[in-house]
Design a protein around this motif. Sequence first.
Motif, PDB file in Angstrom:
ATOM      1  N   SER A 239     -13.605 -62.413 -24.048  1.00  0.00           N
ATOM      2  CA  SER A 239     -12.877 -62.305 -22.577  1.00  0.00           C
ATOM      3  C   SER A 239     -12.895 -64.157 -22.037  1.00  0.00           C
ATOM      4  O   SER A 239     -12.107 -64.251 -21.320  1.00  0.00           O
ATOM      5  CB  SER A 239     -13.807 -61.770 -21.914  1.00  0.00           C
ATOM      6  N   SER A 240     -14.016 -64.574 -22.325  1.00  0.00           N
ATOM      7  CA  SER A 240     -13.978 -66.049 -21.793  1.00  0.00           C
ATOM      8  C   SER A 240     -12.992 -67.024 -22.330  1.00  0.00           C
ATOM      9  O   SER A 240     -12.325 -67.878 -21.788  1.00  0.00           O
ATOM     10  CB  SER A 240     -15.576 -66.621 -22.172  1.00  0.00           C
ATOM     11  N   GLY A 241     -12.819 -66.494 -23.614  1.00  0.00           N
ATOM     12  CA  GLY A 241     -11.573 -67.305 -24.358  1.00  0.00           C
ATOM     13  C   GLY A 241     -10.336 -67.010 -23.835  1.00  0.00           C
ATOM     14  O   GLY A 241      -9.376 -67.931 -23.626  1.00  0.00           O
ATOM     15  N   PHE A 242      -9.924 -65.778 -23.322  1.00  0.00           N
ATOM     16  CA  PHE A 242      -8.744 -65.379 -22.598  1.00  0.00           C
ATOM     17  C   PHE A 242      -8.753 -66.069 -21.354  1.00  0.00           C
ATOM     18  O   PHE A 242      -7.632 -66.786 -20.910  1.00  0.00           O
ATOM     19  CB  PHE A 242      -8.658 -63.793 -22.511  1.00  0.00           C
ATOM     20  N   PHE A 243      -9.703 -66.391 -20.356  1.00  0.00           N
ATOM     21  CA  PHE A 243      -9.669 -66.993 -19.247  1.00  0.00           C
ATOM     22  C   PHE A 243      -9.421 -68.472 -19.595  1.00  0.00           C
ATOM     23  O   PHE A 243      -8.959 -69.291 -18.582  1.00  0.00           O
ATOM     24  CB  PHE A 243     -11.014 -66.811 -18.603  1.00  0.00           C
ATOM     25  N   LEU A 244     -10.047 -69.213 -20.669  1.00  0.00           N
ATOM     26  CA  LEU A 244      -9.891 -70.453 -20.735  1.00  0.00           C
ATOM     27  C   LEU A 244      -8.384 -70.757 -21.281  1.00  0.00           C
ATOM     28  O   LEU A 244      -7.903 -71.761 -21.002  1.00  0.00           O
ATOM     29  CB  LEU A 244     -10.751 -71.008 -22.005  1.00  0.00           C
ATOM     30  N   ALA A 245      -7.890 -69.713 -21.949  1.00  0.00           N
ATOM     31  CA  ALA A 245      -6.537 -69.869 -22.556  1.00  0.00           C
ATOM     32  C   ALA A 245      -5.519 -69.891 -21.197  1.00  0.00           C
ATOM     33  O   ALA A 245      -4.668 -70.549 -21.161  1.00  0.00           O
ATOM     34  CB  ALA A 245      -6.054 -68.870 -23.490  1.00  0.00           C
ATOM     35  N   ASP A 246      -5.829 -69.118 -20.238  1.00  0.00           N
ATOM     36  CA  ASP A 246      -4.985 -68.697 -19.006  1.00  0.00           C
ATOM     37  C   ASP A 246      -5.187 -69.831 -18.143  1.00  0.00           C
ATOM     38  O   ASP A 246      -4.173 -70.500 -17.489  1.00  0.00           O
ATOM     39  CB  ASP A 246      -5.262 -67.713 -18.311  1.00  0.00           C
ATOM     40  N   LEU A 247      -6.265 -70.803 -18.144  1.00  0.00           N
ATOM     41  CA  LEU A 247      -6.769 -72.057 -17.523  1.00  0.00           C
ATOM     42  C   LEU A 247      -5.668 -73.155 -17.960  1.00  0.00           C
ATOM     43  O   LEU A 247      -5.001 -73.942 -17.379  1.00  0.00           O
ATOM     44  CB  LEU A 247      -7.926 -72.384 -17.465  1.00  0.00           C
ATOM     45  N   ALA A 248      -5.597 -73.214 -19.356  1.00  0.00           N
ATOM     46  CA  ALA A 248      -4.806 -74.103 -20.065  1.00  0.00           C
ATOM     47  C   ALA A 248      -3.215 -73.913 -19.605  1.00  0.00           C
ATOM     48  O   ALA A 248      -2.537 -74.821 -19.519  1.00  0.00           O
ATOM     49  CB  ALA A 248      -5.126 -74.148 -21.509  1.00  0.00           C
ATOM     50  N   HIS A 249      -3.088 -72.366 -19.538  1.00  0.00           N
ATOM     51  CA  HIS A 249      -1.486 -72.170 -19.389  1.00  0.00           C
ATOM     52  C   HIS A 249      -1.196 -72.585 -18.066  1.00  0.00           C
ATOM     53  O   HIS A 249       0.055 -73.072 -17.759  1.00  0.00           O
ATOM     54  CB  HIS A 249      -1.393 -70.721 -19.635  1.00  0.00           C
ATOM     55  N   ILE A 250      -2.121 -72.371 -16.955  1.00  0.00           N
ATOM     56  CA  ILE A 250      -1.997 -72.833 -15.430  1.00  0.00           C
ATOM     57  C   ILE A 250      -1.660 -74.412 -15.564  1.00  0.00           C
ATOM     58  O   ILE A 250      -0.848 -74.538 -14.720  1.00  0.00           O
ATOM     59  CB  ILE A 250      -3.080 -72.160 -14.667  1.00  0.00           C
ATOM     60  N   ALA A 251      -2.396 -74.913 -16.283  1.00  0.00           N
ATOM     61  CA  ALA A 251      -2.405 -76.566 -16.164  1.00  0.00           C
ATOM     62  C   ALA A 251      -1.285 -76.980 -16.696  1.00  0.00           C
ATOM     63  O   ALA A 251      -0.524 -77.996 -16.029  1.00  0.00           O
ATOM     64  CB  ALA A 251      -3.934 -76.986 -16.751  1.00  0.00           C
ATOM     65  N   HIS A 252      -0.432 -76.198 -17.867  1.00  0.00           N
ATOM     66  CA  HIS A 252       0.288 -76.799 -18.488  1.00  0.00           C
ATOM     67  C   HIS A 252       1.616 -76.392 -17.193  1.00  0.00           C
ATOM     68  O   HIS A 252       2.469 -77.398 -17.297  1.00  0.00           O
ATOM     69  CB  HIS A 252       0.718 -76.173 -19.663  1.00  0.00           C
ATOM     70  N   GLN A 253       1.576 -75.308 -17.035  1.00  0.00           N
ATOM     71  CA  GLN A 253       2.854 -75.000 -16.100  1.00  0.00           C
ATOM     72  C   GLN A 253       2.813 -75.664 -14.719  1.00  0.00           C
ATOM     73  O   GLN A 253       3.754 -76.225 -14.162  1.00  0.00           O
ATOM     74  CB  GLN A 253       2.784 -73.416 -15.894  1.00  0.00           C
ATOM     75  N   VAL A 254       1.818 -75.854 -13.971  1.00  0.00           N
ATOM     76  CA  VAL A 254       1.891 -76.395 -12.624  1.00  0.00           C
ATOM     77  C   VAL A 254       1.646 -78.037 -12.714  1.00  0.00           C
ATOM     78  O   VAL A 254       2.431 -78.806 -12.082  1.00  0.00           O
ATOM     79  CB  VAL A 254       0.462 -76.025 -11.799  1.00  0.00           C
ATOM     80  N   ALA A 255       0.770 -78.676 -13.593  1.00  0.00           N
ATOM     81  CA  ALA A 255       0.509 -79.833 -13.621  1.00  0.00           C
ATOM     82  C   ALA A 255       1.599 -80.632 -14.547  1.00  0.00           C
ATOM     83  O   ALA A 255       2.282 -81.785 -14.141  1.00  0.00           O
ATOM     84  CB  ALA A 255      -0.889 -80.276 -14.143  1.00  0.00           C
ATOM     85  N   VAL A 256       1.810 -80.116 -15.751  1.00  0.00           N
ATOM     86  CA  VAL A 256       2.737 -80.745 -16.410  1.00  0.00           C
ATOM     87  C   VAL A 256       4.210 -80.198 -16.229  1.00  0.00           C
ATOM     88  O   VAL A 256       5.258 -81.234 -16.037  1.00  0.00           O
ATOM     89  CB  VAL A 256       2.613 -80.302 -18.001  1.00  0.00           C
ATOM     90  N   ARG A 257       4.633 -79.251 -16.038  1.00  0.00           N
ATOM     91  CA  ARG A 257       6.131 -78.628 -15.796  1.00  0.00           C
ATOM     92  C   ARG A 257       6.497 -78.590 -14.327  1.00  0.00           C
ATOM     93  O   ARG A 257       7.675 -78.339 -13.972  1.00  0.00           O
ATOM     94  CB  ARG A 257       6.429 -77.389 -16.428  1.00  0.00           C
ATOM     95  N   GLY A 258       5.256 -78.694 -13.530  1.00  0.00           N
ATOM     96  CA  GLY A 258       5.669 -78.710 -12.044  1.00  0.00           C
ATOM     97  C   GLY A 258       6.158 -77.427 -11.468  1.00  0.00           C
ATOM     98  O   GLY A 258       6.947 -77.305 -10.484  1.00  0.00           O
ATOM     99  N   ASN A 259       5.504 -76.127 -12.178  1.00  0.00           N
ATOM    100  CA  ASN A 259       5.996 -74.827 -11.912  1.00  0.00           C
ATOM    101  C   ASN A 259       5.015 -74.586 -10.831  1.00  0.00           C
ATOM    102  O   ASN A 259       3.980 -73.770 -11.132  1.00  0.00           O
ATOM    103  CB  ASN A 259       6.023 -74.069 -13.074  1.00  0.00           C
TER     104      ASN A 259
END
Length: 401
Positions: A239-259
């Motif tokens: 479960s913690s791995g799922f949350f970590l993967a979602d954190l990485a997904h949010i960082a990529h979408q918001v910080a990198v792609r500006g979504n």
Amino acid sequence: RANARARPLNRALSSPFNPFPSPHELPIGAAALMGSNGTVTKACPHCLAVAPATMLGRHIALDCQAWVRGNKERVALLRAELSGIATGRGDGVFGTKKALDELVESKAEAMRDLAGSLKELRRALEAEADGSISHKPPPPPAPPVALPIASQLARIFASAFLFWAPLGAVTLHATGGDLPLTEDLLDLAHASFTFGSSLVLQAYFFTGRGLRDEGLLDFDTLRPDAKTVAFSDFFVRVSSGFFLADLAHIAHQVAVRGNWRLHQWRERLAHHTLQAVANLPTLAAPPASPHGLAMRTYLAQAYLAEGSDLFLRANNIFKRWGFQKVRPRLVKGNYLLLLLSFFLCRMVNFFFVAPKVASSVSLMPRAVARAHAVGSAAAYLLSSVWFLKLAMIYVRKIRKL
């Protein structure tokens, strides 16, 4: 033919299981006589009648009135049995040669089994007398040992980037690049796994009574064995791995792609932060310690909150597929189940978890105790806000379907 009918009778009378006295079993006082034709005869010990030695047992059972008068109840059945043999009807226990053979064989088999059991018992008693067998209880199993925190973190990262991230990529490709649908499907998979694991662990709740009996806790804990602790830590790491993967997904979408329009990314960050506060200290706590066992117990029960996500993600999928117009009753029924499960699994369940957290505070390190107390209160506040939002959506939109 008469001789053939007499053979079962003679065999029954000479059998060791025959209740009638055979000629060689007669009392010593019975006189042995020689007939005029050379046949050995004997006198009945009851009525003194003379009969051939081979037929004396039949005489006593069927003809000797003196013996019959003294054994009425016993002889009634025996006379009927021997009459069946003599006439060849085969109605009694000894009615046929086959039945007699089966009886003798069954008795012999029972005696052999009894002899074997007695031999086993004798060997066991001899071994116990020699001291080779001990009745001392087996030693208790070794207490479970937690993995080092570095190993726990490594497995969390492996779960995030070797399982959840590839699964997300495959799902995104399968949905044709539909990012919201991919997020819903992955969250549905995570909720199914964690909710099911939490239900499995509930079966072990009422078996760990050691800490309650010692007065350290006022609730039953998970079973303090290596298997239970390993399963508990495994599902928390996944479960913690799922949350970590979602954190990485949010960082990529918001910080990198500006979504910046990513669905509820702020609320997800807050939820994942609170979940990390709950999960990481629990994984780092020694499972054999009282506070480690207590933390794993109430964390497993708190994960029942994931049961409401099953209906939440299903509602999002129904909405995206246009079921509100095609299947309005299905959408409305699912939403009612969402409200009910959210209220039971998150709002009501909190009042069962919070007392366990409060009871365990004195056993935990001070920093962990404060973090879990504050995190529990913040999680309840966050759940309350979400429940009010869901209720308003039902009142404004879903109820009108």
